[in-house]
Design a protein around this motif. Structure first.
Motif, PDB file in Angstrom:
ATOM      1  N   UNK A  44       0.865  -1.275  -0.078  1.00 57.82           N
ATOM      2  CA  UNK A  44      -0.253   0.437   0.595  1.00 57.82           C
ATOM      3  C   UNK A  44       0.998   1.287   0.252  1.00 57.82           C
ATOM      4  N   UNK A  45       2.455   1.007  -0.066  1.00 57.04           N
ATOM      5  CA  UNK A  45       2.651   1.842   0.258  1.00 57.04           C
ATOM      6  C   UNK A  45       2.734   3.940  -1.080  1.00 57.04           C
ATOM      7  N   UNK A  46       2.126   3.111  -2.420  1.00 61.49           N
ATOM      8  CA  UNK A  46       2.017   3.946  -3.251  1.00 61.49           C
ATOM      9  C   UNK A  46       1.060   5.189  -3.220  1.00 61.49           C
ATOM     10  N   UNK A  47      -0.137   4.626  -2.455  1.00 58.72           N
ATOM     11  CA  UNK A  47      -0.977   5.515  -1.968  1.00 58.72           C
ATOM     12  C   UNK A  47      -0.980   5.783  -0.324  1.00 58.72           C
ATOM     13  N   UNK A  48      -0.021   5.336   0.034  1.00 57.93           N
ATOM     14  CA  UNK A  48       0.200   6.194   1.218  1.00 57.93           C
ATOM     15  C   UNK A  48       0.920   7.415   1.505  1.00 57.93           C
ATOM     16  N   UNK A  49       0.679   8.469   2.340  1.00 59.88           N
ATOM     17  CA  UNK A  49       1.079   9.584   2.995  1.00 59.88           C
ATOM     18  C   UNK A  49       2.170   9.349   3.671  1.00 59.88           C
ATOM     19  N   UNK A  50       3.584  10.456   3.073  1.00 58.32           N
ATOM     20  CA  UNK A  50       4.924   9.868   3.718  1.00 58.32           C
ATOM     21  C   UNK A  50       5.246  11.376   3.456  1.00 58.32           C
ATOM     22  N   UNK A  51       3.647  12.721   3.759  1.00 62.28           N
ATOM     23  CA  UNK A  51       4.580  13.764   4.083  1.00 62.28           C
ATOM     24  C   UNK A  51       3.462  14.476   4.440  1.00 62.28           C
ATOM     25  N   UNK A  52       3.237  14.927   5.375  1.00 63.66           N
ATOM     26  CA  UNK A  52       1.697  15.812   6.474  1.00 63.66           C
ATOM     27  C   UNK A  52       1.232  16.114   5.573  1.00 63.66           C
ATOM     28  N   UNK A  53       0.822  16.801   4.480  1.00 62.32           N
ATOM     29  CA  UNK A  53       0.485  16.725   3.213  1.00 62.32           C
ATOM     30  C   UNK A  53      -0.620  16.380   2.648  1.00 62.32           C
ATOM     31  N   UNK A  54      -0.591  14.978   2.773  1.00 59.01           N
ATOM     32  CA  UNK A  54      -1.141  13.288   2.642  1.00 59.01           C
ATOM     33  C   UNK A  54      -0.789  12.995   1.009  1.00 59.01           C
ATOM     34  N   UNK A  55       0.126  13.812   0.243  1.00 56.56           N
ATOM     35  CA  UNK A  55       0.348  13.655  -1.296  1.00 56.56           C
ATOM     36  C   UNK A  55       1.425  11.709  -0.691  1.00 56.56           C
ATOM     37  N   UNK A  56       0.883  11.342  -1.836  1.00 61.68           N
ATOM     38  CA  UNK A  56       1.062   9.927  -2.462  1.00 61.68           C
ATOM     39  C   UNK A  56       1.572   9.977  -3.903  1.00 61.68           C
ATOM     40  N   UNK A  57       2.220   8.588  -3.771  1.00 64.38           N
ATOM     41  CA  UNK A  57       2.454   8.542  -5.523  1.00 64.38           C
ATOM     42  C   UNK A  57       1.828   8.422  -6.266  1.00 64.38           C
ATOM     43  N   UNK A  58       0.509   7.526  -6.165  1.00 67.23           N
ATOM     44  CA  UNK A  58      -0.845   7.018  -6.506  1.00 67.23           C
ATOM     45  C   UNK A  58      -1.296   8.700  -6.835  1.00 67.23           C
ATOM     46  N   UNK A  59      -1.633   9.190  -6.150  1.00 67.76           N
ATOM     47  CA  UNK A  59      -2.010  10.721  -6.222  1.00 67.76           C
ATOM     48  C   UNK A  59      -1.655  11.201  -7.071  1.00 67.76           C
ATOM     49  N   UNK A  60      -0.345  11.288  -7.052  1.00 69.35           N
ATOM     50  CA  UNK A  60       0.223  12.754  -8.179  1.00 69.35           C
ATOM     51  C   UNK A  60      -0.215  11.756  -9.508  1.00 69.35           C
ATOM     52  N   UNK A  61      -0.361  10.770  -9.929  1.00 61.74           N
ATOM     53  CA  UNK A  61      -0.311  10.402 -11.404  1.00 61.74           C
ATOM     54  C   UNK A  61      -1.800  10.596 -11.052  1.00 61.74           C
ATOM     55  N   UNK A  62      -2.745  10.474 -10.530  1.00 60.07           N
ATOM     56  CA  UNK A  62      -4.368  10.815 -10.773  1.00 60.07           C
ATOM     57  C   UNK A  62      -4.613  11.633 -11.064  1.00 60.07           C
ATOM     58  N   UNK A  63      -4.255  12.685 -10.383  1.00 65.05           N
ATOM     59  CA  UNK A  63      -4.243  14.552 -10.778  1.00 65.05           C
ATOM     60  C   UNK A  63      -3.315  15.067 -11.985  1.00 65.05           C
ATOM     61  N   UNK A  64      -2.077  14.177 -12.226  1.00 64.15           N
ATOM     62  CA  UNK A  64      -1.897  14.063 -13.801  1.00 64.15           C
ATOM     63  C   UNK A  64      -2.959  14.555 -14.781  1.00 64.15           C
ATOM     64  N   UNK A  65      -3.229  12.797 -14.202  1.00 63.28           N
ATOM     65  CA  UNK A  65      -4.605  12.555 -15.532  1.00 63.28           C
ATOM     66  C   UNK A  65      -5.825  13.621 -15.269  1.00 63.28           C
ATOM     67  N   UNK A  66      -6.004  14.043 -14.469  1.00 66.96           N
ATOM     68  CA  UNK A  66      -7.096  14.537 -14.443  1.00 66.96           C
ATOM     69  C   UNK A  66      -6.650  16.374 -15.009  1.00 66.96           C
ATOM     70  N   UNK A  67      -5.405  16.735 -15.013  1.00 66.02           N
ATOM     71  CA  UNK A  67      -4.487  17.789 -15.351  1.00 66.02           C
ATOM     72  C   UNK A  67      -4.495  17.484 -17.339  1.00 66.02           C
ATOM     73  N   UNK A  68      -3.881  16.477 -16.983  1.00 61.29           N
ATOM     74  CA  UNK A  68      -3.851  16.288 -18.583  1.00 61.29           C
ATOM     75  C   UNK A  68      -5.324  16.521 -19.161  1.00 61.29           C
ATOM     76  N   UNK A  69      -5.824  15.521 -18.619  1.00 55.19           N
ATOM     77  CA  UNK A  69      -7.916  15.253 -19.933  1.00 55.19           C
ATOM     78  C   UNK A  69      -8.169  16.856 -19.730  1.00 55.19           C
TER      79      UNK A  69
END
Length: 163
Positions: A44-69
């Motif tokens: 589950x590390x790819x979706x686990x927040x490693x910083x206080x803001x809650x940012x995680x690897x899968x979230x970053x890529x999900x966000x970029x999908x939305x921005x590209x779209x």
């Protein structure tokens, strides 16, 4: 603490000297870099927040999908913060595949653009459209910023470094 792995840096792209090729070359370079950074990350590390803001690897890529779209395909986003939260059912492979598919669709739109100064065609989006140049520059900035975040998160997750 994760163990360090061998760096696999890729140098910046060598493109033609015309502006469209340089912009698209750097954008594609960053797109490949962030997809590679997320690909293969363990759950589950790819979706686990490693910083206080809650940012995680899968979230970053999900966000970029939305921005590209939104930027290239004219899709509307009503809650940008929600784009950082991947669905629980989405695996790493699912999100990476969806990102690559979205990039392919965006590139098909860009392939039809012959003048960087013209408005970007975005069917279904009201209001003035940005120029193709602005959209490419924005996506370079957005993808580069989040690729840097992904570099740090992946290193914290499993020691993976490099582009």
């Amino acid at each position: 603490m994760p163990t360090a792995s061998r760096r696999t840096d890729a140098p910046p792209p060598r493109t033609a000297n015309n502006e469209p090729d340089v912009l698209r070359g750097f954008l594609d370079y960053l797109r490949v870099s962030i997809a590679a950074k997320v690909e293969g990350a363990a759950e589950p590390g790819a979706r686990t927040a490693a910083v206080p803001s809650g940012t995680n690897l899968l979230g970053l890529l999900s966000h970029l999908i939305a921005v590209e779209s939104a930027t290239f395909l004219g899709e509307r986003v009503t809650d940008w913060q929600a784009t950082f939260r991947p669905a629980a059912r989405d695996s790493v492979a699912d999100v990476v595949a969806r990102y690559r598919e979205t990039v392919d669709r965006a590139n098909k739109v860009l392939d039809t653009c012959t003048d960087l100064g013209e408005p970007l065609r975005r069917p279904g989006r009201p209001g003035p459209a940005p120029s193709v140049r602005w959209a490419l520059t924005h996506m370079i900035e957005e993808t580069g910023r989040h690729a840097g975040h992904a570099d740090i998160l992946r290193e914290l997750l499993d020691g993976g470094t490099g582009r």
